[in-house]
Design a protein around this motif. Structure first.
Motif, PDB file in Angstrom:
ATOM      1  N   LYS A 154       6.683  15.408  10.791  1.00 43.43           N
ATOM      2  CA  LYS A 154       8.090  15.904  10.296  1.00 43.43           C
ATOM      3  C   LYS A 154       7.157  14.114   9.098  1.00 43.43           C
ATOM      4  N   GLN A 155       7.912  13.221   9.875  1.00 46.80           N
ATOM      5  CA  GLN A 155       8.052  12.297   8.823  1.00 46.80           C
ATOM      6  C   GLN A 155       6.704  11.988   8.740  1.00 46.80           C
ATOM      7  N   VAL A 156       5.691  11.664   8.998  1.00 45.80           N
ATOM      8  CA  VAL A 156       4.513  11.240   9.026  1.00 45.80           C
ATOM      9  C   VAL A 156       3.753  12.376   7.841  1.00 45.80           C
ATOM     10  N   GLU A 157       4.150  13.609   8.410  1.00 46.48           N
ATOM     11  CA  GLU A 157       3.563  14.173   6.584  1.00 46.48           C
ATOM     12  C   GLU A 157       4.624  13.696   5.680  1.00 46.48           C
ATOM     13  N   LYS A 158       5.347  13.673   5.986  1.00 43.15           N
ATOM     14  CA  LYS A 158       6.270  13.333   4.267  1.00 43.15           C
ATOM     15  C   LYS A 158       5.569  11.763   4.168  1.00 43.15           C
ATOM     16  N   LEU A 159       5.179  10.794   4.931  1.00 38.76           N
ATOM     17  CA  LEU A 159       4.597   9.687   4.344  1.00 38.76           C
ATOM     18  C   LEU A 159       3.248   9.801   4.154  1.00 38.76           C
ATOM     19  N   GLN A 160       2.737  10.731   4.243  1.00 40.83           N
ATOM     20  CA  GLN A 160       1.483  11.121   3.733  1.00 40.83           C
ATOM     21  C   GLN A 160       1.573  12.022   2.241  1.00 40.83           C
ATOM     22  N   LYS A 161       1.733  12.776   2.213  1.00 42.51           N
ATOM     23  CA  LYS A 161       2.463  13.407   0.974  1.00 42.51           C
ATOM     24  C   LYS A 161       3.090  12.297  -0.523  1.00 42.51           C
ATOM     25  N   ASN A 162       3.518  10.754   0.121  1.00 39.46           N
ATOM     26  CA  ASN A 162       3.704  10.093  -0.846  1.00 39.46           C
ATOM     27  C   ASN A 162       3.102   9.143  -1.299  1.00 39.46           C
ATOM     28  N   VAL A 163       1.681   8.969  -0.554  1.00 37.10           N
ATOM     29  CA  VAL A 163       1.067   7.765  -0.618  1.00 37.10           C
ATOM     30  C   VAL A 163       0.451   7.969  -2.436  1.00 37.10           C
ATOM     31  N   ILE A 164       0.079   7.164  -2.953  1.00 37.81           N
ATOM     32  CA  ILE A 164      -0.262   6.623  -4.172  1.00 37.81           C
ATOM     33  C   ILE A 164      -1.660   5.988  -4.513  1.00 37.81           C
ATOM     34  N   GLN A 165      -2.159   7.024  -5.058  1.00 35.41           N
ATOM     35  CA  GLN A 165      -3.688   5.897  -5.512  1.00 35.41           C
ATOM     36  C   GLN A 165      -3.783   4.714  -6.426  1.00 35.41           C
ATOM     37  N   THR A 166      -2.963   3.704  -5.549  1.00 39.46           N
ATOM     38  CA  THR A 166      -2.261   3.228  -7.424  1.00 39.46           C
ATOM     39  C   THR A 166      -4.021   2.386  -7.355  1.00 39.46           C
ATOM     40  N   PRO A 167      -4.132   1.734  -8.682  1.00 39.62           N
ATOM     41  CA  PRO A 167      -5.607   0.727  -9.186  1.00 39.62           C
ATOM     42  C   PRO A 167      -5.555  -0.245  -7.766  1.00 39.62           C
ATOM     43  N   LEU A 168      -6.553  -0.620  -7.614  1.00 41.94           N
ATOM     44  CA  LEU A 168      -7.121  -1.660  -6.926  1.00 41.94           C
ATOM     45  C   LEU A 168      -7.479  -2.826  -7.859  1.00 41.94           C
ATOM     46  N   ILE A 169      -6.347  -3.820  -7.177  1.00 48.19           N
ATOM     47  CA  ILE A 169      -6.299  -5.483  -7.622  1.00 48.19           C
ATOM     48  C   ILE A 169      -5.968  -6.380  -6.612  1.00 48.19           C
ATOM     49  N   ASP A 170      -7.328  -7.126  -7.304  1.00 49.94           N
ATOM     50  CA  ASP A 170      -7.681  -8.072  -5.787  1.00 49.94           C
ATOM     51  C   ASP A 170      -6.620  -9.254  -5.991  1.00 49.94           C
ATOM     52  N   ILE A 171      -5.726  -8.827  -6.310  1.00 50.74           N
ATOM     53  CA  ILE A 171      -4.655 -10.057  -6.310  1.00 50.74           C
ATOM     54  C   ILE A 171      -3.481 -10.643  -5.121  1.00 50.74           C
ATOM     55  N   SER A 172      -3.157 -11.553  -5.026  1.00 53.78           N
ATOM     56  CA  SER A 172      -2.273 -11.615  -4.305  1.00 53.78           C
ATOM     57  C   SER A 172      -1.340 -13.354  -4.098  1.00 53.78           C
ATOM     58  N   SER A 173      -0.306 -13.175  -3.748  1.00 50.88           N
ATOM     59  CA  SER A 173       0.446 -14.325  -3.966  1.00 50.88           C
ATOM     60  C   SER A 173      -0.288 -15.882  -2.954  1.00 50.88           C
ATOM     61  N   THR A 174      -0.464 -15.174  -2.046  1.00 55.77           N
ATOM     62  CA  THR A 174      -1.338 -16.712  -1.604  1.00 55.77           C
ATOM     63  C   THR A 174      -2.395 -16.983  -1.778  1.00 55.77           C
ATOM     64  N   GLU A 175      -2.884 -16.023  -2.615  1.00 53.86           N
ATOM     65  CA  GLU A 175      -4.238 -17.093  -3.139  1.00 53.86           C
ATOM     66  C   GLU A 175      -3.619 -17.526  -4.127  1.00 53.86           C
ATOM     67  N   ILE A 176      -2.940 -17.025  -5.405  1.00 52.93           N
ATOM     68  CA  ILE A 176      -2.551 -17.665  -6.566  1.00 52.93           C
ATOM     69  C   ILE A 176      -1.531 -19.041  -5.945  1.00 52.93           C
ATOM     70  N   ARG A 177      -0.655 -19.637  -4.270  1.00 49.75           N
ATOM     71  CA  ARG A 177      -0.338 -20.620  -3.626  1.00 49.75           C
ATOM     72  C   ARG A 177      -1.351 -21.559  -3.679  1.00 49.75           C
ATOM     73  N   ASN A 178      -2.799 -20.800  -3.076  1.00 51.06           N
ATOM     74  CA  ASN A 178      -3.399 -21.370  -2.713  1.00 51.06           C
ATOM     75  C   ASN A 178      -4.603 -22.243  -3.749  1.00 51.06           C
ATOM     76  N   ARG A 179      -4.427 -21.844  -4.907  1.00 48.61           N
ATOM     77  CA  ARG A 179      -5.260 -22.107  -5.852  1.00 48.61           C
ATOM     78  C   ARG A 179      -4.632 -22.799  -6.770  1.00 48.61           C
ATOM     79  N   LEU A 180      -4.027 -22.823  -6.032  1.00 53.01           N
ATOM     80  CA  LEU A 180      -2.951 -23.570  -7.806  1.00 53.01           C
ATOM     81  C   LEU A 180      -2.632 -25.263  -7.190  1.00 53.01           C
ATOM     82  N   ALA A 181      -2.538 -25.166  -5.623  1.00 48.49           N
ATOM     83  CA  ALA A 181      -2.052 -26.181  -4.518  1.00 48.49           C
ATOM     84  C   ALA A 181      -3.551 -27.222  -4.963  1.00 48.49           C
TER      85      ALA A 181
END
Ligand code: ATP
Length: 210
Positions: A154-181
């Protein structure tokens, strides 16, 4: 009548980036959420390290990043409360603030799914709110089938139902911190006022991490 929906978006936001705001906007649209509240955490309960930027700097950067979107709001609730802070407590807090006619959604990126079994009282959290898993670049699409044995169908079904196909944006805070440093460009990863703030305050200039 359909319930109003409010989405809560937790994270360390160290710093907040264009991936965060883009997926949050897409999720709000998909869910039909009235607003999305960004809730920076003092720290991730599952990570050893603390965020590099202070809570005040992270709040200031989120304020700048969300200024153009009327649906976006910011809460300092988790930064202000004494440790440890758990998502379930935050959800309960916001449920108490809004009327019973409001459904609370909690957004997570696909990279967080494997950590869910270690979250505080995860099955209670799944019952308490609508946990919405978003797609993330570099991660497999969210799939909860492997948790059926531990959490039940039941819980798994609830989770699957609420998956959202958001756009794929290849950015992370880790990458930003590393680039800035290491003095590299982060122009396409941050809202311009956030990039200005980081420069003006000399944030993330120290050694590269991770
Ligand atoms: P770090 O690299 O420091 O781990 P992060 O970029 O993952 O940071 P967080 O503040 O940890 O950012 O993320 C908050 C929430 O936003 C998490 O649920 C995370 O999965 C999600 N998230 C962050 N970046 C993206 C993205 N580019 N696409 C989809 N979800 C994202």
């Amino acid at each position: 009548m359909a319930k109003r929906k409010i989405a809560l978006f937790g994270g360390t936001f160290d710093p907040v980036h264009l991936g965060h705001t883009a997926v949050a906007a897409a999720a709000a649209e998909h869910i039909g959420a009235e607003k999305i509240i960004f809730i920076p955490a003092k720290r991730s309960p599952l990570k050893d390290s603390f965020p590099e930027a202070s809570g005040d700097d992270r709040l200031a950067m989120i304020t700048l990043a969300i200024a153009d979107n009327k649906k976006f709001q910011l809460s300092d609730y988790e930064l202000k409360k004494p440790e440890p802070g758990y998502t379930l407590q935050t959800v309960r807090q916001f449920q108490a603030e809004f009327s019973s006619g409001t459904s609370i959604c909690w957004l997570i990126g696909a990279d967080s799914i494997d950590e869910l079994p270690y979250w505080y009282r995860i099955t209670e959290l799944i019952d308490a709110c609508i946990l919405c898993a978003m797609f993330r670049a570099g991660c497999k699409p969210p799939d909860f089938a492997k948790f059926t044995e531990s959490w039940g169908p039941k819980q798994v079904e609830k989770l699957q139902k609420n998956v959202i196909q958001t756009p794929l944006i290849d950015i992370s805070s880790t990458e930003i911190r590393n680039r800035l440093a290491t003095g590299r460009d982060v122009t396409n990863m941050l809202a311009p006022p956030v990039a200005d703030y980081i420069r003006e305050h000399g944030l993330y200039q120290s050694k590269a991490k991770n």
